[in-house]
Design an enzyme around this catalytic site. Sequence first.
Site, PDB file in Angstrom:
ATOM      1  N   ASP A   1       3.232 -84.936  24.063  1.00 18.90           N
ATOM      2  CA  ASP A   1       3.694 -85.640  22.871  1.00 18.90           C
ATOM      3  C   ASP A   1       3.770 -87.130  23.163  1.00 18.90           C
ATOM      4  O   ASP A   1       4.375 -87.543  24.149  1.00 18.90           O
ATOM      5  CB  ASP A   1       5.077 -85.102  22.480  1.00 18.90           C
ATOM      6  CG  ASP A   1       5.500 -85.567  21.101  1.00 18.90           C
ATOM      7  OD1 ASP A   1       4.627 -85.950  20.294  1.00 18.90           O
ATOM      8  OD2 ASP A   1       6.714 -85.546  20.830  1.00 18.90           O
TER       9      ASP A   1
ATOM     10  N   HIS B   1       7.816 -96.681  14.390  1.00 23.01           N
ATOM     11  CA  HIS B   1       8.772 -95.661  14.833  1.00 23.01           C
ATOM     12  C   HIS B   1       9.476 -96.104  16.110  1.00 23.01           C
ATOM     13  O   HIS B   1      10.708 -96.025  16.206  1.00 23.01           O
ATOM     14  CB  HIS B   1       8.065 -94.320  15.052  1.00 23.01           C
ATOM     15  CG  HIS B   1       8.945 -93.271  15.670  1.00 23.01           C
ATOM     16  ND1 HIS B   1      10.014 -92.700  14.992  1.00 23.01           N
ATOM     17  CD2 HIS B   1       8.948 -92.715  16.907  1.00 23.01           C
ATOM     18  CE1 HIS B   1      10.612 -91.819  15.789  1.00 23.01           C
ATOM     19  NE2 HIS B   1      10.001 -91.818  16.957  1.00 23.01           N
TER      20      HIS B   1
ATOM     21  N   ARG C   1      19.214 -98.645  21.109  1.00 17.35           N
ATOM     22  CA  ARG C   1      19.499 -99.749  22.036  1.00 17.35           C
ATOM     23  C   ARG C   1      19.679-101.046  21.234  1.00 17.35           C
ATOM     24  O   ARG C   1      18.898-101.988  21.358  1.00 17.35           O
ATOM     25  CB  ARG C   1      18.337 -99.931  23.044  1.00 17.35           C
ATOM     26  CG  ARG C   1      18.085 -98.726  23.945  1.00 17.35           C
ATOM     27  CD  ARG C   1      16.966 -99.012  24.950  1.00 17.35           C
ATOM     28  NE  ARG C   1      15.705 -99.311  24.288  1.00 17.35           N
ATOM     29  CZ  ARG C   1      14.839 -98.390  23.834  1.00 17.35           C
ATOM     30  NH1 ARG C   1      15.099 -97.109  24.003  1.00 17.35           N
ATOM     31  NH2 ARG C   1      13.722 -98.753  23.239  1.00 17.35           N
TER      32      ARG C   1
ATOM     33  N   GLU D   1      10.235 -84.594  13.124  1.00 16.51           N
ATOM     34  CA  GLU D   1       9.320 -85.685  13.448  1.00 16.51           C
ATOM     35  C   GLU D   1       7.975 -85.314  12.846  1.00 16.51           C
ATOM     36  O   GLU D   1       7.353 -84.324  13.253  1.00 16.51           O
ATOM     37  CB  GLU D   1       9.221 -85.908  14.967  1.00 16.51           C
ATOM     38  CG  GLU D   1      10.512 -86.480  15.539  1.00 16.51           C
ATOM     39  CD  GLU D   1      10.406 -87.031  16.946  1.00 16.51           C
ATOM     40  OE1 GLU D   1       9.538 -86.534  17.715  1.00 16.51           O
ATOM     41  OE2 GLU D   1      11.173 -87.945  17.289  1.00 16.51           O
TER      42      GLU D   1
ATOM     43  N   GLU E   1       4.274 -85.530  12.610  1.00 14.88           N
ATOM     44  CA  GLU E   1       3.264 -85.967  13.577  1.00 14.88           C
ATOM     45  C   GLU E   1       1.913 -85.328  13.248  1.00 14.88           C
ATOM     46  O   GLU E   1       1.818 -84.391  12.470  1.00 14.88           O
ATOM     47  CB  GLU E   1       3.671 -85.556  15.002  1.00 14.88           C
ATOM     48  CG  GLU E   1       5.063 -86.040  15.394  1.00 14.88           C
ATOM     49  CD  GLU E   1       5.318 -85.965  16.891  1.00 14.88           C
ATOM     50  OE1 GLU E   1       4.344 -85.798  17.668  1.00 14.88           O
ATOM     51  OE2 GLU E   1       6.493 -86.076  17.290  1.00 14.88           O
TER      52      GLU E   1
ATOM     53  N   ASP F   1       7.735 -81.963  15.110  1.00 19.65           N
ATOM     54  CA  ASP F   1       8.340 -81.914  16.449  1.00 19.65           C
ATOM     55  C   ASP F   1       9.859 -82.038  16.298  1.00 19.65           C
ATOM     56  O   ASP F   1      10.435 -83.104  16.447  1.00 19.65           O
ATOM     57  CB  ASP F   1       7.753 -83.064  17.289  1.00 19.65           C
ATOM     58  CG  ASP F   1       8.204 -82.994  18.727  1.00 19.65           C
ATOM     59  OD1 ASP F   1       8.324 -81.875  19.255  1.00 19.65           O
ATOM     60  OD2 ASP F   1       8.444 -84.060  19.320  1.00 19.65           O
TER      61      ASP F   1
ATOM     62  N   ARG G   1      18.939 -85.037  17.884  1.00 20.12           N
ATOM     63  CA  ARG G   1      19.190 -86.427  18.302  1.00 20.12           C
ATOM     64  C   ARG G   1      20.435 -86.576  19.162  1.00 20.12           C
ATOM     65  O   ARG G   1      20.486 -87.458  20.035  1.00 20.12           O
ATOM     66  CB  ARG G   1      19.331 -87.322  17.069  1.00 20.12           C
ATOM     67  CG  ARG G   1      18.120 -87.320  16.155  1.00 20.12           C
ATOM     68  CD  ARG G   1      16.863 -87.721  16.886  1.00 20.12           C
ATOM     69  NE  ARG G   1      15.717 -87.780  15.972  1.00 20.12           N
ATOM     70  CZ  ARG G   1      14.464 -87.942  16.379  1.00 20.12           C
ATOM     71  NH1 ARG G   1      14.190 -88.046  17.666  1.00 20.12           N
ATOM     72  NH2 ARG G   1      13.482 -87.972  15.509  1.00 20.12           N
TER      73      ARG G   1
ATOM     74  N   GLN H   1      19.383 -85.308  22.567  1.00 17.61           N
ATOM     75  CA  GLN H   1      18.371 -86.241  23.088  1.00 17.61           C
ATOM     76  C   GLN H   1      19.001 -87.540  23.598  1.00 17.61           C
ATOM     77  O   GLN H   1      18.680 -88.016  24.694  1.00 17.61           O
ATOM     78  CB  GLN H   1      17.365 -86.546  21.980  1.00 17.61           C
ATOM     79  CG  GLN H   1      16.259 -87.530  22.374  1.00 17.61           C
ATOM     80  CD  GLN H   1      15.405 -87.945  21.175  1.00 17.61           C
ATOM     81  OE1 GLN H   1      15.582 -87.447  20.064  1.00 17.61           O
ATOM     82  NE2 GLN H   1      14.481 -88.848  21.405  1.00 17.61           N
TER      83      GLN H   1
ATOM     84  N   TYR I   1      18.364 -88.372  27.688  1.00 15.44           N
ATOM     85  CA  TYR I   1      17.000 -88.884  27.888  1.00 15.44           C
ATOM     86  C   TYR I   1      16.871 -89.975  28.943  1.00 15.44           C
ATOM     87  O   TYR I   1      15.750 -90.250  29.389  1.00 15.44           O
ATOM     88  CB  TYR I   1      16.373 -89.322  26.562  1.00 15.44           C
ATOM     89  CG  TYR I   1      16.682 -90.740  26.117  1.00 15.44           C
ATOM     90  CD1 TYR I   1      17.908 -91.063  25.576  1.00 15.44           C
ATOM     91  CD2 TYR I   1      15.721 -91.737  26.236  1.00 15.44           C
ATOM     92  CE1 TYR I   1      18.182 -92.352  25.158  1.00 15.44           C
ATOM     93  CE2 TYR I   1      15.984 -93.027  25.821  1.00 15.44           C
ATOM     94  CZ  TYR I   1      17.220 -93.333  25.284  1.00 15.44           C
ATOM     95  OH  TYR I   1      17.477 -94.608  24.874  1.00 15.44           O
TER      96      TYR I   1
ATOM     97  N   LYS J   1      14.223 -81.572  22.599  1.00 14.12           N
ATOM     98  CA  LYS J   1      12.902 -81.430  21.967  1.00 14.12           C
ATOM     99  C   LYS J   1      12.266 -80.055  22.201  1.00 14.12           C
ATOM    100  O   LYS J   1      11.422 -79.630  21.425  1.00 14.12           O
ATOM    101  CB  LYS J   1      11.936 -82.462  22.569  1.00 14.12           C
ATOM    102  CG  LYS J   1      12.363 -83.898  22.421  1.00 14.12           C
ATOM    103  CD  LYS J   1      11.908 -84.452  21.092  1.00 14.12           C
ATOM    104  CE  LYS J   1      12.046 -85.959  21.061  1.00 14.12           C
ATOM    105  NZ  LYS J   1      11.574 -86.505  19.800  1.00 14.12           N
TER     106      LYS J   1
ATOM    107  N   THR K   1       8.563 -76.509  18.335  1.00 16.37           N
ATOM    108  CA  THR K   1       7.619 -77.444  17.719  1.00 16.37           C
ATOM    109  C   THR K   1       6.756 -76.617  16.781  1.00 16.37           C
ATOM    110  O   THR K   1       6.172 -75.619  17.206  1.00 16.37           O
ATOM    111  CB  THR K   1       6.727 -78.116  18.786  1.00 16.37           C
ATOM    112  OG1 THR K   1       7.551 -78.779  19.747  1.00 16.37           O
ATOM    113  CG2 THR K   1       5.783 -79.121  18.152  1.00 16.37           C
TER     114      THR K   1
ATOM    115  N   THR L   1       5.955 -89.455  16.269  1.00 22.11           N
ATOM    116  CA  THR L   1       6.359 -89.621  14.876  1.00 22.11           C
ATOM    117  C   THR L   1       5.539 -90.710  14.203  1.00 22.11           C
ATOM    118  O   THR L   1       5.369 -91.795  14.733  1.00 22.11           O
ATOM    119  CB  THR L   1       7.844 -90.004  14.803  1.00 22.11           C
ATOM    120  OG1 THR L   1       8.586 -89.055  15.542  1.00 22.11           O
ATOM    121  CG2 THR L   1       8.328 -90.042  13.363  1.00 22.11           C
TER     122      THR L   1
ATOM    123  N   GLU M   1      15.364 -92.258  11.237  1.00 21.91           N
ATOM    124  CA  GLU M   1      15.008 -93.554  10.663  1.00 21.91           C
ATOM    125  C   GLU M   1      15.352 -93.625   9.176  1.00 21.91           C
ATOM    126  O   GLU M   1      15.843 -94.644   8.696  1.00 21.91           O
ATOM    127  CB  GLU M   1      13.512 -93.812  10.848  1.00 21.91           C
ATOM    128  CG  GLU M   1      13.077 -93.915  12.297  1.00 21.91           C
ATOM    129  CD  GLU M   1      11.577 -93.731  12.412  1.00 21.91           C
ATOM    130  OE1 GLU M   1      10.852 -94.728  12.309  1.00 21.91           O
ATOM    131  OE2 GLU M   1      11.130 -92.575  12.584  1.00 21.91           O
TER     132      GLU M   1
HETATM  133 CA    CA Z   1       7.825 -86.245  19.024  1.00 27.15          CA
END
Ligand code: CA
Length: 374
Positions: free
Chosen positions: A88, A95, A104, A160, A162, A194, A198, A201, A205, A214, A218, A306, A320
């Site tokens: 992925d 995105h 961040r 997501e 995709e 996907d 959150r 994640q 991560y 994740k 999928t 994404t 988002e």
């Molecule tokens: Ca993804």
Amino acid sequence: MNYGSALYHGRRIVVGRVGDAALDLTAASLGSEFAPLFADGSLDALLAAGRPTWQAVHAAAASWAEHDLIPLEELTMLLPFTVADYVDFYASEQHATNVGRIFRPDGDALTPNWKHLPIGYHGRAGTVVVSGVDVVRPSGQAREPDGSIRFGPSRRLDIEAEVGFVVGTPSRQGIPVPIADFAEHVFGVCLVNDWSARDIQSWEYVPLGPFLGKSFATSISAWITPLDDLDAAWTAPPVRNPAPLPYLDDSPSPAALDLALEVRLNGELISRPPFAGMYWTPPQLLAHLTVNGASLRTGDLIASGTVSGPERDQRGSLLELSWNGTEPLQLAGGERSFLLDGDEVTITATALGREGPITLGEVTGRIVAQPATP
Ligand code: CA
């Protein structure tokens, strides 16, 4: 013609979509040299056969199309091929910028490497499911705003939107696949959701990237659109600055794919992500994935990451769209920041074909609560 695999009267068959019906390719090819490609009812043998055979099958299927047509509602669609490795990427600048701003807020939105290489990670092939299969809400660790660690069902379950690329012809370990060889290896395109937790994640991560947030599921479309049907959909990619290194330089044959995606939540249109604007193109993703000598296997699934465009209604994730829950979507069925149990998400896409618009296979999935343990 989109290709798939289905259960029909208890038998697994390969099917080719013709409008609202499907051609039984396993039956229609009997007696021809192509029959062995469809005998086991999956796309695996066709994928492995390589581009000259894909084109020969495509030509032959036109003469089969009058026979063995089955209404779609009589088919139970199956995962169309054996997923080998799942990779992925994170190829949309919009995105990556949005996620960077959300996760961040005090740093640069894009990491220093982002415009030098397509960021990606190796995912979990064994939990790829076909469109229509329910997705169980995952549980995991999450850090609460007060710093305490909670374990339980994800409260920030997301989508997501995709696009996926299905590898047919394998490559040799140690030998990179150049940009120009993309179409020799990739059979076709599917749509991908996907699913992403959150809260899990964002806690896990750093420093090794996505893991349990994740890997639980999928979803991919049941129908695969051959690259040959998308000849007319290639377009110019965005300007890249800085210029990519030579192995990622696609200026001799720039190849962004113009697919118009639509995302619906419980039937309501929530986004129209444009695939043409992806910063890194599909041939660049394949070139980067193999530049260290990693080989391709038949059945590899390579997802774009994404797809988000510059407009708010072009964002391909709820993270988002709701700006991490601070700007909930106002929908007919109520306010939504992340997915509730029972929510159903469907992603569709169209592209320009040689003889008018073509429709890619849709991917749909519904969230269900984890069953209580006895
Ligand atoms: Ca993804």
